[in-house]
Design an enzyme around this catalytic site. Structure first.
Site, PDB file in Angstrom:
ATOM      1  N   ILE A   1       0.834  -1.203   0.000  1.00 31.05           N
ATOM      2  CA  ILE A   1       0.000   0.000   0.000  1.00 31.05           C
ATOM      3  C   ILE A   1       0.869   1.253   0.000  1.00 31.05           C
ATOM      4  CG2 ILE A   1      -1.687   1.328   1.322  1.00 31.05           C
ATOM      5  CD1 ILE A   1      -2.911  -1.364   2.198  1.00 31.05           C
TER       6      ILE A   1
ATOM      7  N   ASP B   1      11.484   1.764   6.468  1.00 30.60           N
ATOM      8  CA  ASP B   1      11.080   0.370   6.663  1.00 30.60           C
ATOM      9  C   ASP B   1      12.341  -0.474   6.787  1.00 30.60           C
ATOM     10  OD1 ASP B   1      10.090  -2.272   6.584  1.00 30.60           O
ATOM     11  OD2 ASP B   1       8.326  -1.605   5.468  1.00 30.60           O
TER      12      ASP B   1
ATOM     13  N   ARG C   1      -3.519   1.585  11.167  1.00 36.79           N
ATOM     14  CA  ARG C   1      -4.111   1.173  12.432  1.00 36.79           C
ATOM     15  C   ARG C   1      -4.123   2.359  13.394  1.00 36.79           C
ATOM     16  NH1 ARG C   1      -6.509  -2.158  10.413  1.00 36.79           N
ATOM     17  NH2 ARG C   1      -6.539  -4.412  10.725  1.00 36.79           N
TER      18      ARG C   1
ATOM     19  N   ASP D   1      -8.286   7.714   8.934  1.00 36.38           N
ATOM     20  CA  ASP D   1      -9.365   6.767   8.647  1.00 36.38           C
ATOM     21  C   ASP D   1      -9.507   5.743   9.763  1.00 36.38           C
ATOM     22  OD1 ASP D   1     -11.385   5.652   6.797  1.00 36.38           O
ATOM     23  OD2 ASP D   1     -10.042   3.918   6.745  1.00 36.38           O
TER      24      ASP D   1
ATOM     25  N   GLU E   1     -12.797   2.912  18.170  1.00 32.11           N
ATOM     26  CA  GLU E   1     -13.777   3.069  17.095  1.00 32.11           C
ATOM     27  C   GLU E   1     -15.112   2.472  17.522  1.00 32.11           C
ATOM     28  OE1 GLU E   1     -12.164   1.372  13.530  1.00 32.11           O
ATOM     29  OE2 GLU E   1     -10.435   2.695  13.514  1.00 32.11           O
TER      30      GLU E   1
ATOM     31  N   HIS F   1     -13.045   4.369   8.987  1.00 33.46           N
ATOM     32  CA  HIS F   1     -12.367   3.091   8.726  1.00 33.46           C
ATOM     33  C   HIS F   1     -12.920   2.443   7.453  1.00 33.46           C
ATOM     34  CE1 HIS F   1      -9.971  -0.257  10.913  1.00 33.46           C
ATOM     35  NE2 HIS F   1      -9.915  -0.457   9.598  1.00 33.46           N
TER      36      HIS F   1
END
Length: 323
Positions: free
Chosen positions: A156, A175, A236, A260, A265, A284
């Site tokens: 992504i 990363d 997340r 998002d 939540e 989300h």
């Protein structure tokens, strides 16, 4: 192959037709629930040969009460509702579906980025209120030659960077698990964590939620960012320490955030984030399109079919050898 059972702990889909189309022909029957508690999951799944789960808690206690389970598949990318270590100890592979909504999540990420940087919701509200300004909501930065940084460099994140380059953004990424060669191949500068924070004009988060990443965006890390920088999170919610973000937005430590995903939540109706113009929140839903919905269901079922057809599942996340 004799009669087999797949337990679907919970789901938000209109039906399970895609899964049934994959698994019934090889001998599976379905038992389904909308489990909220670990006890409900344990009762439903006790004698299942395979488990499909969306949000229900697959705890250590649940896993140790399973009598026949050979695989647990999570509808989605994150697996934080499953106790991976307990499953590994019981030699049960936990499998996710990381390749079903790459386009949707990356599109949503760019949509949030453009909306928060261009201040689209604020301008729309002004026009609705009768205010017509050709240079509203100052300041609005241009994107060309700005830096987009991604925390994570998986599928992504790479798709986000591919899209962002079309807007003239320069890309950096953090990363430690991705080889340097891939960064070089894709023309992205590999940086360390502090450099990512300090250099990014837009910081896009694409990390799994682990003990190492929980609250990785906190008061200290936010202070290392530019006061003109924006954060976008479609991974997340627990990656960001909510109170620290609220303080940072309130005090102008960063310019804005588009989220998002949240730590809790749905978001509380009295959350300060909902009253801040410099914060955008969606529900989300980055993963969702009608196309991705069907792919998610089918891809999850195919992982079970692979295992029971003598193949190895594609996306085992807890280092269990299966097949």
């Amino acid at each position: 192959m004799g009669q087999l059972t797949v337990a679907v702990t919970d789901y938000g889909f209109p039906n399970l037709d895609p899964e049934e189309g994959v698994l019934r022909p090889i001998g599976f029957e379905f038992v389904t629930g909308q489990c909220k508690s670990a006890e409900e999951v344990a009762v439903l799944c006790k004698d299942a040969d395979a488990i499909l789960t969306q949000w229900a808690p697959i705890t250590s206690d649940v896993i140790h009460r399973l009598t026949r389970c050979k695989i647990i598949v999570r509808y989605g990318i994150g697996v934080d509702n499953v106790d991976l270590e307990a499953a590994r100890a019981c030699n049960i592979p936990v499998v996710n579906v990381p390749d079903y909504a790459i386009q949707e999540v990356s599109d949503h990420t760019l949509s949030l980025m453009l909306s928060i940087v261009r201040k689209i919701p604020q301008v729309v509200n002004q026009v609705r209120d009768g205010q017509w300004q050709i240079a509203p909501c100052r300041p609005i930065i241009g994107l060309r030659d700005r830096v987009i940084g991604t925390a994570g460099f998986g599928n992504i994140a790479r798709a986000v960077i591919h899209r962002a380059k079309a807007f003239g953004l320069r890309a950096i990424a953090y990363d430690p698990y991705v080889p340097d060669e891939l960064f070089e191949e894709l023309g992205v500068e590999k940086v360390d964590w502090d450099s990512l924070l300090g250099m990014s004009d837009i910081l896009s988060l694409h990390l799994p939620l682990t003990e190492g990443t929980r609250h990785i965006i906190n008061q200290d890390s936010l202070k290392k960012m530019k006061p003109t920088a924006y954060i976008v999170n479609t991974s997340r919610g627990g990656i960001i320490q909510t109170d620290a973000l609220i303080d940072a937005l309130h005090n102008g430590v960063i310019a804005g955030a588009a989220l998002d995903v949240l730590e809790t939540e749905p978001i509380a109706k009295d959350s300060p984030l909902l009253r801040m113009e410099q914060c955008l929140i969606t529900s989300h839903c980055a993963w969702y399109s009608e196309d991705s919905l069907l792919l998610l269901q089918r891809y999850a079922a195919l992982e079970i079919r692979r295992l029971f057809s003598g193949e190895k599942p594609l996306h085992i996340v807890n280092k269990v050898i299966a097949g």
